[in-house]
Design a protein around this motif. Sequence first.
Motif, PDB file in Angstrom:
ATOM      1  N   ILE A 247      36.616  27.598  30.841  1.00 35.99           N
ATOM      2  CA  ILE A 247      36.678  27.500  32.302  1.00 35.99           C
ATOM      3  C   ILE A 247      38.060  27.925  32.800  1.00 35.99           C
ATOM      4  N   ARG A 248      39.127  27.478  32.071  1.00 35.54           N
ATOM      5  CA  ARG A 248      40.478  27.871  32.472  1.00 35.54           C
ATOM      6  C   ARG A 248      40.666  29.379  32.381  1.00 35.54           C
ATOM      7  N   VAL A 249      40.104  29.971  31.298  1.00 31.44           N
ATOM      8  CA  VAL A 249      40.190  31.426  31.147  1.00 31.44           C
ATOM      9  C   VAL A 249      39.492  32.121  32.309  1.00 31.44           C
ATOM     10  N   MET A 250      38.268  31.614  32.633  1.00 30.32           N
ATOM     11  CA  MET A 250      37.522  32.218  33.729  1.00 30.32           C
ATOM     12  C   MET A 250      38.261  32.031  35.056  1.00 30.32           C
ATOM     13  N   GLU A 251      38.830  30.824  35.243  1.00 32.67           N
ATOM     14  CA  GLU A 251      39.581  30.598  36.477  1.00 32.67           C
ATOM     15  C   GLU A 251      40.815  31.487  36.539  1.00 32.67           C
ATOM     16  N   LYS A 252      41.465  31.684  35.372  1.00 31.66           N
ATOM     17  CA  LYS A 252      42.638  32.579  35.340  1.00 31.66           C
ATOM     18  C   LYS A 252      42.228  34.011  35.653  1.00 31.66           C
ATOM     19  N   GLN A 259      44.142  37.901  42.987  1.00 30.30           N
ATOM     20  CA  GLN A 259      45.500  38.356  43.288  1.00 30.30           C
ATOM     21  C   GLN A 259      45.559  39.879  43.345  1.00 30.30           C
ATOM     22  N   GLN A 260      44.863  40.530  42.407  1.00 25.52           N
ATOM     23  CA  GLN A 260      44.855  41.984  42.380  1.00 25.52           C
ATOM     24  C   GLN A 260      44.215  42.543  43.648  1.00 25.52           C
ATOM     25  N   ARG A 262      43.961  40.997  46.587  1.00 27.83           N
ATOM     26  CA  ARG A 262      44.836  40.752  47.725  1.00 27.83           C
ATOM     27  C   ARG A 262      46.046  41.696  47.721  1.00 27.83           C
ATOM     28  N   SER A 263      46.607  41.960  46.551  1.00 32.28           N
ATOM     29  CA  SER A 263      47.745  42.879  46.464  1.00 32.28           C
ATOM     30  C   SER A 263      47.335  44.283  46.880  1.00 32.28           C
ATOM     31  N   GLN A 264      46.188  44.724  46.354  1.00 30.65           N
ATOM     32  CA  GLN A 264      45.693  46.051  46.714  1.00 30.65           C
ATOM     33  C   GLN A 264      45.337  46.097  48.194  1.00 30.65           C
ATOM     34  N   GLN A 265      44.775  45.002  48.674  1.00 30.65           N
ATOM     35  CA  GLN A 265      44.438  44.915  50.101  1.00 30.65           C
ATOM     36  C   GLN A 265      45.694  45.083  50.954  1.00 30.65           C
ATOM     37  N   GLU A 266      46.759  44.367  50.604  1.00 26.17           N
ATOM     38  CA  GLU A 266      48.009  44.438  51.355  1.00 26.17           C
ATOM     39  C   GLU A 266      48.602  45.841  51.320  1.00 26.17           C
ATOM     40  N   SER A 267      48.570  46.438  50.118  1.00 26.90           N
ATOM     41  CA  SER A 267      49.129  47.779  49.961  1.00 26.90           C
ATOM     42  C   SER A 267      48.366  48.797  50.782  1.00 26.90           C
ATOM     43  N   GLU A 268      47.039  48.752  50.689  1.00 23.89           N
ATOM     44  CA  GLU A 268      46.222  49.731  51.390  1.00 23.89           C
ATOM     45  C   GLU A 268      46.299  49.527  52.896  1.00 23.89           C
ATOM     46  N   VAL A 269      46.269  48.271  53.340  1.00 26.07           N
ATOM     47  CA  VAL A 269      46.391  48.011  54.775  1.00 26.07           C
ATOM     48  C   VAL A 269      47.738  48.466  55.298  1.00 26.07           C
TER      49      VAL A 269
END
Length: 559
Positions: A247-252, A259-260, A262-269
Motif C-alpha cells: 500500500i505504501r508503494v502504491m501510495e508513493k 506530483q509529476q 502537477r509539475s507538468q501542469q504548472e510548466s505547461e500552463v
Amino acid sequence: MAQKGFELDRETFSCSICLDLLKDPVAIPCGHSYCMNCIQSYWDEEDGKKPHSCPQCKQAFTPRPVLLKNTMLAALVEELKKTGPPPAPADLCFAGPEDEACDFCSGRKLKALKSCLVCLASYCEKHLQPHYDSPKFEKHKLVEPSRSLQENICSRHDEVMKMFCRTDQQCICYLCSVDEHKGHDTVSATGERTEKHKELEGSRQNIQQRIQDREKEVKLLQQEAEAINRSADKAVEDREEIFSELIRVMEKRSSDVKQQVRSQQESEVSRVKELQEKLEHEIAELQRKDADLNQLSHTEDHIEFLHKYPSLSQPTESADSSSINIRPLRYFEDGTAAVAAVRDKLQDVLRKNWADVLLTVSRVDVLLTKPQPKTRTDFLMCSRQIAMDSNTANTRLLLSEGNRKATVMAQQQSFSSHPYMFTECLQVLSRESLIGRCYWEVELRGSGGNIAIAYKNISRTGTWKDSGFGLNSKSWALRYNNNSYNFWYNNVQTPVSGPWSSRVGVYLDHSAGILAFYSISPHTMTLLHTVQTTFTQPLYAGLWLYFSYGDTAEFCKPK
C-alpha cells in the motif's frame, strides 16, 4: 451449663424407638424403657418370627413380657414437659427421597448412618449405638448406608449369599452350592472379592497409565495450539506488514504520479500564459498601429501623409505561434490510461496467484489426523454452496437460480466473449476455488453429462480432449448417461456400479488427495467411486451438459 443439663435430661427420658419423650413409659426386663405403644408395636411385628427382644441390647424374652406403666417415670416426664418445649436438635436429620432410612425408626424415619451386612438392616445414629456398645455385634460388618441389602439375600433359599459361582459368574448362598450349582467352581465371596480386587487394581493401573499418557498428549496439544496461535499471529502480522508495504508503494507511486502531473501542469500552463501574454502584447501594438494608420488615412495634408507613412507602414515584430498545437482534450488522459493498464496487470497477477496463496495456507497441517466423514451429518458439516462463473460458461448454457443452475438452450446466449469461456464443450466452472474439505450435491435432469472438478488452467478452447472434463490430466469427472455411471480421468474410463439417483454428492479433501462420488437418496447415501491422488493446484467444481435442449444440472443445497 443449665441448657446442657436440660438437653441431657430430655435425652435420658426419650424413647429410643420414636426418639420423643416417653409416653406411658414402661420398663422391660433388661431395664430399658420405651413408650408402651412403641414397644408393643415393635413386638407385634416380631410375633411368630423370633423371640421378643430389646431393640437396643437385643436381649430376648420368653414368653412375651407383660407391660405395666412405670408411674415414677411418667411423673418425671410430666415434670420435664412443664419446663417448656424442647429445642429442635440441630443435628436431627430425617431421611429424604434419596437417602437410606433407618429400619428401626417409627413414624418419620431418620437418615441411616450405617448398614449392617449381618443384620441386613440400616441404622440411624441412635439405633446404631448398640452395634458399638454390645460385644454381641463385634463381628458384624458395618458399611455405608445401602439400599441393596436385600440383594444379598438368596431369593430361592432366603439365605445370605456368602459364596460366588465362577462357572455362572454369580453370587450364591451355601444351599445353592450344594443344589443347582453342585459341581461348579465355587469360592467364598470374600475370596472372589480378593481376586477381583487384584484385577481391579490392575485395571486401575492401566487406566491411570492411560490417564498419564492422555495428559501428556493433552499437554502436547496445548503446546501445539499455542504454537499454531503464535505462528498464525506472526503470519497475520507479517502479511499485514507486506500488504502495508504494498500500500505504501502504491501510495508513493500515486504521489509521484500526482506530483509529476502537477509539475507538468504548472510548466505547461506557465508556457501557455507566457505565449498568451506575448500575443496579447502584440495585439495591443497592432491595435495602436491600426489606430495610427486609421488617423493617417484621414489626414488631408498630402505632405504630412507622405512624411509619416514610411515609419507607420513598417511591419511590427510578430510572436512565434508556430509551437501552438491544440489537441482535442487529450492532455493527461494518456497517463491515466497507462496507470489503468498497470492496475489491470496487478489485478491479473493477484487473480492468477491468489488461489495459490489460499492453497498454501490451507496446507498447514498439525500432528492431528482428522477422520474422514462417515455419516451424512459429517458430510453436511463440510457442505459448500457453489455458484458458477458466468465468464466460463459456454454460450449455449443459460445460468439461473443465482448462477447455481445450468440449462442447455437451443440458441446461443448473448454473452460477451471472455478468455475463460469454454468454446467447444457445454461446460462451466465454479466461481470460487475448492480448498480444504468440501462437500456439495448436484441435481441432474436430462439425458446425460459430467460432474467434475478441474484445475483452472484447463484449456477453454481446442478439441474435446483438450477441454472436456475427464478427457485430460487436468480434470476428473463422473459421467452419468442412460441411468448409469462411469468415471473418467485422462481419457481413461472406469465403470462405476451403484444405485442410480438424480442427485449426486461430491466430497473433496484437497490436502489428503481424496475425491469421492455418492448416489444420494432421501434416506441413504451410497459410495459410487473414490479417487486417491495428489492435487497440485486449486480445484474448481465443473459441469458438462450434452446437447439435449432443456437438460439441467444444479448445485443444490444438501439436506
